[in-house]
Design a protein around this motif. Sequence first.
Motif, PDB file in Angstrom:
ATOM      1  N   ALA A   9     134.925 -31.920  -1.187  1.00 53.35           N
ATOM      2  CA  ALA A   9     134.121 -31.358  -2.273  1.00 53.35           C
ATOM      3  C   ALA A   9     133.271 -30.187  -1.799  1.00 53.35           C
ATOM      4  N   ALA A  10     133.620 -29.608  -0.650  1.00 55.81           N
ATOM      5  CA  ALA A  10     132.765 -28.590  -0.041  1.00 55.81           C
ATOM      6  C   ALA A  10     133.152 -27.161  -0.404  1.00 55.81           C
ATOM      7  N   GLY A  11     134.336 -26.956  -0.992  1.00 50.54           N
ATOM      8  CA  GLY A  11     134.842 -25.599  -1.188  1.00 50.54           C
ATOM      9  C   GLY A  11     134.024 -24.778  -2.178  1.00 50.54           C
ATOM     10  N   VAL A  20     131.656 -21.713 -11.802  1.00 49.79           N
ATOM     11  CA  VAL A  20     130.993 -22.233 -10.608  1.00 49.79           C
ATOM     12  C   VAL A  20     129.827 -21.355 -10.156  1.00 49.79           C
ATOM     13  N   LYS A  21     129.327 -20.530 -11.050  1.00 47.42           N
ATOM     14  CA  LYS A  21     128.151 -19.732 -10.693  1.00 47.42           C
ATOM     15  C   LYS A  21     126.929 -20.615 -10.467  1.00 47.42           C
ATOM     16  N   ASP A  22     126.824 -21.685 -11.241  1.00 44.02           N
ATOM     17  CA  ASP A  22     125.616 -22.514 -11.170  1.00 44.02           C
ATOM     18  C   ASP A  22     125.921 -23.963 -10.832  1.00 44.02           C
ATOM     19  N   ARG A  23     127.136 -24.240 -10.342  1.00 42.25           N
ATOM     20  CA  ARG A  23     127.491 -25.614  -9.992  1.00 42.25           C
ATOM     21  C   ARG A  23     128.686 -25.591  -9.040  1.00 42.25           C
ATOM     22  N   PRO A  24     128.878 -26.650  -8.254  1.00 38.54           N
ATOM     23  CA  PRO A  24     130.077 -26.749  -7.433  1.00 38.54           C
ATOM     24  C   PRO A  24     131.282 -27.119  -8.298  1.00 38.54           C
ATOM     25  N   LYS A  25     132.470 -26.762  -7.842  1.00 39.81           N
ATOM     26  CA  LYS A  25     133.668 -27.051  -8.627  1.00 39.81           C
ATOM     27  C   LYS A  25     133.815 -28.529  -8.969  1.00 39.81           C
ATOM     28  N   PRO A  26     133.470 -29.481  -8.078  1.00 38.00           N
ATOM     29  CA  PRO A  26     133.622 -30.893  -8.447  1.00 38.00           C
ATOM     30  C   PRO A  26     132.795 -31.322  -9.653  1.00 38.00           C
ATOM     31  N   LEU A  27     131.808 -30.505 -10.078  1.00 41.23           N
ATOM     32  CA  LEU A  27     131.026 -30.844 -11.264  1.00 41.23           C
ATOM     33  C   LEU A  27     131.504 -30.116 -12.515  1.00 41.23           C
ATOM     34  N   VAL A  28     132.575 -29.332 -12.399  1.00 40.06           N
ATOM     35  CA  VAL A  28     133.212 -28.767 -13.592  1.00 40.06           C
ATOM     36  C   VAL A  28     133.818 -29.917 -14.398  1.00 40.06           C
ATOM     37  N   GLN A  29     133.659 -29.868 -15.701  1.00 39.23           N
ATOM     38  CA  GLN A  29     134.083 -30.991 -16.528  1.00 39.23           C
ATOM     39  C   GLN A  29     135.496 -30.819 -17.082  1.00 39.23           C
ATOM     40  N   VAL A  30     136.216 -31.935 -17.106  1.00 39.70           N
ATOM     41  CA  VAL A  30     137.519 -32.051 -17.758  1.00 39.70           C
ATOM     42  C   VAL A  30     137.464 -33.290 -18.640  1.00 39.70           C
ATOM     43  N   ALA A  31     137.773 -33.119 -19.915  1.00 38.06           N
ATOM     44  CA  ALA A  31     137.743 -34.240 -20.871  1.00 38.06           C
ATOM     45  C   ALA A  31     136.385 -34.952 -20.849  1.00 38.06           C
ATOM     46  N   HIS A  56     129.030 -28.602   0.787  1.00 37.23           N
ATOM     47  CA  HIS A  56     128.640 -27.268   1.268  1.00 37.23           C
ATOM     48  C   HIS A  56     127.998 -26.491   0.114  1.00 37.23           C
ATOM     49  N   TYR A  57     128.815 -26.038  -0.833  1.00 39.49           N
ATOM     50  CA  TYR A  57     128.347 -25.203  -1.933  1.00 39.49           C
ATOM     51  C   TYR A  57     127.599 -26.055  -2.968  1.00 39.49           C
ATOM     52  N   HIS A  58     126.370 -25.650  -3.291  1.00 45.87           N
ATOM     53  CA  HIS A  58     125.512 -26.404  -4.213  1.00 45.87           C
ATOM     54  C   HIS A  58     125.437 -27.883  -3.808  1.00 45.87           C
ATOM     55  N   ALA A  59     125.272 -28.105  -2.523  1.00 43.67           N
ATOM     56  CA  ALA A  59     125.238 -29.481  -2.005  1.00 43.67           C
ATOM     57  C   ALA A  59     124.174 -30.349  -2.678  1.00 43.67           C
ATOM     58  N   PRO A  60     122.944 -29.863  -2.924  1.00 39.27           N
ATOM     59  CA  PRO A  60     121.946 -30.742  -3.555  1.00 39.27           C
ATOM     60  C   PRO A  60     122.378 -31.245  -4.934  1.00 39.27           C
ATOM     61  N   MET A  61     123.113 -30.441  -5.685  1.00 42.78           N
ATOM     62  CA  MET A  61     123.558 -30.884  -7.006  1.00 42.78           C
ATOM     63  C   MET A  61     124.521 -32.063  -6.890  1.00 42.78           C
ATOM     64  N   LEU A  62     125.410 -32.004  -5.919  1.00 41.32           N
ATOM     65  CA  LEU A  62     126.344 -33.114  -5.733  1.00 41.32           C
ATOM     66  C   LEU A  62     125.619 -34.353  -5.231  1.00 41.32           C
ATOM     67  N   ARG A  63     124.676 -34.174  -4.318  1.00 38.37           N
ATOM     68  CA  ARG A  63     123.902 -35.330  -3.846  1.00 38.37           C
ATOM     69  C   ARG A  63     123.189 -36.022  -5.013  1.00 38.37           C
ATOM     70  N   THR A  64     122.596 -35.229  -5.887  1.00 39.86           N
ATOM     71  CA  THR A  64     121.884 -35.796  -7.034  1.00 39.86           C
ATOM     72  C   THR A  64     122.851 -36.496  -7.977  1.00 39.86           C
ATOM     73  N   HIS A  65     123.975 -35.870  -8.256  1.00 39.61           N
ATOM     74  CA  HIS A  65     124.935 -36.447  -9.187  1.00 39.61           C
ATOM     75  C   HIS A  65     125.490 -37.776  -8.678  1.00 39.61           C
ATOM     76  N   LEU A  66     125.676 -37.877  -7.362  1.00 39.38           N
ATOM     77  CA  LEU A  66     126.316 -39.060  -6.778  1.00 39.38           C
ATOM     78  C   LEU A  66     125.318 -40.090  -6.254  1.00 39.38           C
ATOM     79  N   ALA A  67     124.056 -39.852  -6.443  1.00 38.55           N
ATOM     80  CA  ALA A  67     123.031 -40.769  -5.935  1.00 38.55           C
ATOM     81  C   ALA A  67     123.214 -42.164  -6.531  1.00 38.55           C
ATOM     82  N   GLY A  68     123.011 -43.171  -5.687  1.00 36.90           N
ATOM     83  CA  GLY A  68     123.069 -44.554  -6.139  1.00 36.90           C
ATOM     84  C   GLY A  68     124.462 -45.131  -6.258  1.00 36.90           C
ATOM     85  N   ARG A  69     125.472 -44.446  -5.726  1.00 35.20           N
ATOM     86  CA  ARG A  69     126.848 -44.918  -5.873  1.00 35.20           C
ATOM     87  C   ARG A  69     127.458 -45.428  -4.561  1.00 35.20           C
TER      88      ARG A  69
END
Length: 223
Positions: A9-11, A20-31, A56-69
Amino acid sequence: MKFPVLLFAAGLGTRMGDLVKDRPKPLVQVAGKPLIDHALALTDLPQIGAKVVNLHYHAPMLRTHLAGRNIMFSDETDQLRETGGGLRNALPLLGTGPVITMNSDAVWRGPNPIAQLTAAWHDAMEALLLIVPRDRVHGHKGAGDFARDADGRLHRAPDAIYTGVQIIRTETLGDVGQDVFSLNLIWDAMAARGGLYGVVYDGQWCDVGQPSSIPLAEAMLHV
């Protein structure tokens, strides 16, 4: 046997453009769901052990999204290491046995790809890659990656597409002298030794690498 899993999820996701200007690609939504959540849902299996996500890219956003899992993070904010370097960097969290690696920019329709992969694994393999025929691929613009022989071994050929999911032994990662390298180096050496295997996915697969793939993925999921 339990397999640890590393989700890449680092790319930078540059092909996604403004998405992906304001988020990492793994947080792009599908369905209605982020790509990383589609991927993680497939890891909810009894044969899965530790779960690791590299950042790597927007790492804090991914940490927040995945917190508690109950997910561990392999931090690459100092530098991107590509797939091979990223896997080696995460080994302290993954252990010494075979590891599942999974790209986080694809969606699937059909059987659980990880379950299919683990069912086909055996100890003679150095790596087992999940591949899919072109007629069951959506959103992927590249040529094929591998052909599979009668014994299940893979060799390079513009035939089936690699889906981004594999089981791989990690002992030879230390043989590479640089920090940044692709797993293609490892696969080629394994193929030369006859240790690179493939199994064909039984369903449909969509590569969500660019914005135009999102409606294709959503249509595939809702067929």
